[in-house]
Design an enzyme around this catalytic site. Structure first.
Site, short mmCIF file in Angstrom:
data_model
loop_
_atom_site.label_atom_id
_atom_site.label_comp_id
_atom_site.label_asym_id
_atom_site.label_seq_id
_atom_site.Cartn_x
_atom_site.Cartn_y
_atom_site.Cartn_z
N ASP A 84 -10.37 7.50 76.44
CA ASP A 84 -10.80 8.43 75.39
C ASP A 84 -10.71 9.87 75.88
O ASP A 84 -10.65 10.12 77.09
CB ASP A 84 -12.23 8.09 74.92
CG ASP A 84 -13.27 8.20 76.03
OD1 ASP A 84 -12.94 7.85 77.19
OD2 ASP A 84 -14.40 8.66 75.76
N GLU A 148 -15.95 7.01 77.72
CA GLU A 148 -16.52 7.73 78.86
C GLU A 148 -17.10 9.06 78.40
O GLU A 148 -18.08 9.54 78.96
CB GLU A 148 -15.44 7.97 79.93
CG GLU A 148 -16.00 8.43 81.28
CD GLU A 148 -16.23 9.93 81.38
OE1 GLU A 148 -17.00 10.34 82.25
OE2 GLU A 148 -15.66 10.71 80.58
ZN LIG Z 1 -13.02 12.26 82.33
#
Ligand SMILES: [Zn+2]
Length: 435
Positions: A84, A148
């Site tokens: 992401d 994340e």
């Molecule tokens: Zn990162």
């Protein structure tokens, strides 16, 4: 001529940049991770590597693959990257942030350094091994995560909570943010290896008072009670604390720059470091920054409750002391709720893997010297460290001396030097072969 990892890495990185994996923080609008994970699965599948996709929620895909090593009795090495990216406002960029455009020696796009560059390096290296029949010395566990950038609840944290058996036997891990160069002079570049991360504690303060009419005399106002506490926290300057990682960092950087650095005066020391001062400034003290306030529903009504959010970042080993100080500042009458907590992580800068990082860098850049550092932000390492894995930030990049690398993280015109990417894949290959 045979294709090498360095030949492939740029194309793979470009492909990944073209897949919009924006993590909005809202699972309903975060959709690209599945597409990216399928792309990675396809590339690994072509190389004959078995993969598993695990969705934590619809379209929130995580990928795991284990490459068997020559000595299966040894602990495995986890190599991880998130798929992401944070949002990008195209109107602010000089290129389309999802075009993967190559110009001026750079590959441009959201995620170019955070962290589709390393995602691509991982893929290019293991595909090269598959083409040549190379078997690594020990098991390599590849892991591509979702989420994340918005708390890891659908990514690494979810994997650790629900599929911890996939990381069985992993003793060490390599991921972001480290391995990049800081140029001292033509003959010396420091490569910062991340060995520690500050902890994170998002607190919500709840103040109560007597609700009432805004026109009366009133001595128990929730908004006033809260504002006093928030102001005390916001104005407080926590004392400097030099952790073992920061001490080593300051000593080694002082030596490299040939400047006198007194670890007893960390602020003076850091002020001398020039461009990397920003990176290190927040790593010598705990911080508590008020970020949100909520109270009231009408101009002439005194509400019975008011709340505020404080973003706290703590140094390794400091959480208890920090909370005690905070409790004192906030006072006894305000309730503290822990909204989201991730403890600090720290590992020592030693051992065979650390030696192999230095050797891999020096083989590609004779002027390389590795230095450990503590990062003020957080990565997936926080989740993996809870499994007892020693986590390192090492996504190798040789950077032009004049590039302001730190500003590119989540920044406008994020881009990665093409030569740096090729350099990185060669270093990663060497590291994994000698791990
Ligand atoms: Zn990162």
């Amino acid at each position: 001529m045979e294709t090498t990892a360095a030949d492939e890495v740029v194309g793979i990185c470009r492909d990944l940049l073209r897949i919009d994996t924006t993590n909005t923080g809202d699972p309903r609008t975060t959709v690209g991770e599945r597409v990216a994970a399928e792309y990675v699965a396809g590339k690994l599948g072509e190389a004959g590597i078995d993969v598993e996709l695990h969705e934590s929620a619809p379209k929130r895909a995580n990928l795991i693959a284990r490459i068997p090593g020559a000595d299966r009795s040894r602990g495995a090495l986890l190599v991880h990257g998130h798929l992401d990216v944070v949002p990008a406002d195209a109107s602010e960029w000089s290129v389309d942030p999802f075009s993967g455009e190559e110009k001026d020696g750079y590959l441009w796009g959201r995620g170019a350094i955070d962290m589709k560059d390393f995602d691509a390096m991982m893929l290019a290296v293991v595909r090269d091994w598959a083409r040549t029949g190379y078997v690594p010395p020990r098991d390599i566990v590849l892991c591509y995560t979702a989420d994340e950038e918005a708390g890891m609840q659908y990514g690494s944290q979810w994997l650790v909570d629900n599929h911890r058996e996939k990381f069985e036997g992993c003793t060490e891990a390599v991921g972001e943010v480290g391995g990049y160069s800081y140029t001292v002079n033509d003959d010396l570049r420091l490569y910062l290896v991340q060995t520690a991360e500050k902890g994170l504690d998002w607190l919500r303060l709840h103040a109560t008072g007597r609700p009432g009419h805004g026109s009366f005399i009133h001595d128990d106002n929730a908004v006033t009670n809260l504002a006093d506490a928030v102001a005390r926290v916001g104005h407080h300057r926590f004392p400097t604390v030099v952790t073992p990682t920061v001490r080593t960092f300051l000593e080694q950087v002082g030596d490299a720059l040939q400047i006198d650095i007194d670890p007893a005066e960390p602020e003076l020391a850091i002020a001398k470091l020039g461009p990397i001062a920003n990176l290190i400034g927040a790593t010598i003290r705990n911080t508590a920054n008020p970020t949100r306030l909520e109270a009231g529903y009408k101009d002439n009504v005194i509400p019975g409750r008011a709340s505020a959010t404080i973003d706290c970042r703590t140094l390794p080993g400091e959480a208890d002391q920090f909370l005690a100080t905070l409790r004192e500042l906030i006072g006894p009458d305000i309730e503290i709720e822990h909204v989201h907590q991730q403890p600090a992580v720290e590992t020592s800068f030693d051992g065979a893997l650390v030696d192999a990082m230095g050797a891999a860098l020096r083989a590609e850049d004779p002027g390389a010297r590795t230095v450990p550092y503590l990062m003020s932000g957080g990565t997936d390492a926080k989740a993996f460290a809870t499994l007892g894995i020693r986590c390192f930030g090492f996504a190798p990049l040789r950077l032009p001396a004049d590039l302001n690398f730190a500003s590119l993280f989540h920044g406008i015109d994020e881009r990665v030097p093409v030569e740096g990417l090729k350099f990185g894949v060669r270093v990663l290959d060497r590291l994994l072969r000698n791990s």
